[in-house]
Design an enzyme around this catalytic site. Structure first.
Site, PDB file in Angstrom:
ATOM      1  N   ASP A  62       0.700  -1.084   0.078  1.00 40.74           N
ATOM      2  CA  ASP A  62       0.049   0.053   0.022  1.00 40.74           C
ATOM      3  C   ASP A  62       0.750   1.325   0.059  1.00 40.74           C
ATOM      4  OD1 ASP A  62      -2.660   0.985   2.255  1.00 40.74           O
ATOM      5  OD2 ASP A  62      -2.309   1.429   0.077  1.00 40.74           O
ATOM      6  N   VAL A 100       1.425  -7.995   6.501  1.00 38.84           N
ATOM      7  CA  VAL A 100       0.965  -7.389   7.901  1.00 38.84           C
ATOM      8  C   VAL A 100      -0.299  -8.160   8.419  1.00 38.84           C
ATOM      9  CG1 VAL A 100      -0.210  -5.432   9.027  1.00 38.84           C
ATOM     10  CG2 VAL A 100       1.907  -5.140   7.842  1.00 38.84           C
TER      11      VAL A 100
HETATM   12  N1  APR Z   1       5.920  -5.298  -4.538  1.00 35.87           N
HETATM   13  C1  APR Z   1       5.486  -6.482  -4.370  1.00 35.87           C
HETATM   14  N2  APR Z   1       5.064  -7.272  -3.015  1.00 35.87           N
HETATM   15  C2  APR Z   1       5.312  -6.387  -2.002  1.00 35.87           C
HETATM   16  C3  APR Z   1       5.835  -5.033  -2.101  1.00 35.87           C
HETATM   17  C4  APR Z   1       6.277  -4.435  -3.512  1.00 35.87           C
HETATM   18  N3  APR Z   1       6.501  -3.343  -3.586  1.00 35.87           N
HETATM   19  N4  APR Z   1       5.852  -4.620  -0.663  1.00 35.87           N
HETATM   20  C5  APR Z   1       5.560  -5.518   0.097  1.00 35.87           C
HETATM   21  N5  APR Z   1       5.356  -6.698  -0.639  1.00 35.87           N
HETATM   22  C6  APR Z   1       4.596  -7.994  -0.342  1.00 35.87           C
HETATM   23  C7  APR Z   1       4.951  -7.961   0.980  1.00 35.87           C
HETATM   24  O1  APR Z   1       6.337  -8.935   1.150  1.00 35.87           O
HETATM   25  C8  APR Z   1       4.013  -9.370   1.416  1.00 35.87           C
HETATM   26  O2  APR Z   1       4.292 -10.626   1.028  1.00 35.87           O
HETATM   27  O3  APR Z   1       3.268  -7.826  -0.273  1.00 35.87           O
HETATM   28  C9  APR Z   1       2.733  -9.090   0.493  1.00 35.87           C
HETATM   29  C10 APR Z   1       1.767  -8.555   1.293  1.00 35.87           C
HETATM   30  O4  APR Z   1       1.952  -7.625   2.430  1.00 35.87           O
HETATM   31  P1  APR Z   1       1.408  -6.233   2.986  1.00 35.87           P
HETATM   32  O5  APR Z   1       1.643  -4.948   2.222  1.00 35.87           O
HETATM   33  O6  APR Z   1       1.766  -6.193   4.445  1.00 35.87           O
HETATM   34  O7  APR Z   1      -0.073  -6.531   2.733  1.00 35.87           O
HETATM   35  P2  APR Z   1      -1.123  -7.310   3.739  1.00 35.87           P
HETATM   36  O8  APR Z   1      -0.564  -8.331   4.463  1.00 35.87           O
HETATM   37  O9  APR Z   1      -2.424  -7.320   2.835  1.00 35.87           O
HETATM   38  O10 APR Z   1      -1.605  -6.217   4.733  1.00 35.87           O
HETATM   39  C11 APR Z   1      -2.117  -5.072   4.400  1.00 35.87           C
HETATM   40  O11 APR Z   1      -0.747  -3.643   5.348  1.00 35.87           O
HETATM   41  O12 APR Z   1       0.471  -2.033   4.388  1.00 35.87           O
HETATM   42  C12 APR Z   1      -0.459  -2.187   5.066  1.00 35.87           C
HETATM   43  O13 APR Z   1      -2.125  -0.578   4.564  1.00 35.87           O
HETATM   44  C13 APR Z   1      -1.966  -1.821   4.629  1.00 35.87           C
HETATM   45  O14 APR Z   1      -3.277  -2.144   6.476  1.00 35.87           O
HETATM   46  C14 APR Z   1      -2.904  -2.768   5.229  1.00 35.87           C
HETATM   47  C15 APR Z   1      -2.025  -3.992   5.416  1.00 35.87           C
END
Ligand code: APR
Length: 189
Positions: free
Chosen positions: A47, A139
């Site tokens: 995000d 997360v």
């Molecule tokens: N490109 C591809 N994958 C990524 C990137 C990127 N730039 N950054 C992180 N990831 C991967 C992470 O390593 C993980 O495997 O995306 C996957 C999802 O991780 P999160 O971003 O933490 O998403 P999620 O688990 O769905 O949690 C969502 O996290 O960032 C906050 O605002 C968001 O509250 C929401 C929560």
């Protein structure tokens, strides 16, 4: 295993699905999917990366969606589409993954909904290609092996009934994430 055979192991459904390691903000597909939260106002992880790379137009579009359609926030499993702003992708599809252990046992259904509803929006927008991050496995704590089964089954089920989408990329930030996916995916071919 030959290198090209190994490479082939990262493609499924006659090449319509490809597994790659990389940064989703750099993907040149028509749309990329954001693992958002219900506020749609940004966060960390994917995000944060998407809003940073895509610029303020994306947040403005999200604010408008909150104001006009989802004043209470986007429910888990739902998806909305906005401009891609400065990203190579034209659009961002924002979907809210389930928080593992926090959805009264509906986690699997909600995660499947994220993939299904995002693909539905891409087809409705007449797009040909879409890239997914590994929704909820950061997360939100979804076990990666279980998530791999759900995402692969949901994507295959959708693509078996769709002819419009020619490319679905599954983008993993780390090689170990991609390896776990490849070891647990349930694509039929
Ligand atoms: N490109 C591809 N994958 C990524 C990137 C990127 N730039 N950054 C992180 N990831 C991967 C992470 O390593 C993980 O495997 O995306 C996957 C999802 O991780 P999160 O971003 O933490 O998403 P999620 O688990 O769905 O949690 C969502 O996290 O960032 C906050 O605002 C968001 O509250 C929401 C929560």
């Amino acid at each position: 295993m030959q290198a090209d055979q190994k490479q082939m192991a990262n493609e499924f459904l006659k090449g319509r699905v490809r597994v790659v390691v990389g940064d989703i903000t750099k993907q040149e597909t028509d749309a990329i999917v954001n693992a958002a939260n219900s506020s749609l106002l940004g966060g960390g992880g994917v995000d944060g990366a998407i809003h940073r790379a895509g610029g303020p137009q994306i947040l403005e579009a999200c604010r408008e969606i909150r104001r006009t359609r989802f004043p209470e926030g986007l429910p888990s499993g739902e998806a909305v589409i906005t401009t891609g702003g400065k990203l190579p992708a034209l659009y961002v599809i924002h979907t809210v993954g389930p928080i593992y252990g926090n959805q009264e046992g509906r986690e699997a259904e909600l995660l499947a909904n994220c993939y299904h509803n995002s693909l539905t929006l891409a087809v409705e927008k007449n797009l040909a290609s879409v890239a997914f991050p590994s929704i909820s496995t950061g997360v939100y704590g979804y076990p990666r092996a279980e998530a791999a089964e759900i995402s692969s089954r949901t994507i295959e089920n959708f693509l078996s009934k769709d002819r419009q989408l020619s490319e679905v990329l599954l983008v993993f930030f780390g090689a170990d994430d991609a390896k776990t996916f490849l070891e647990n995916q349930k694509f039929s071919e």
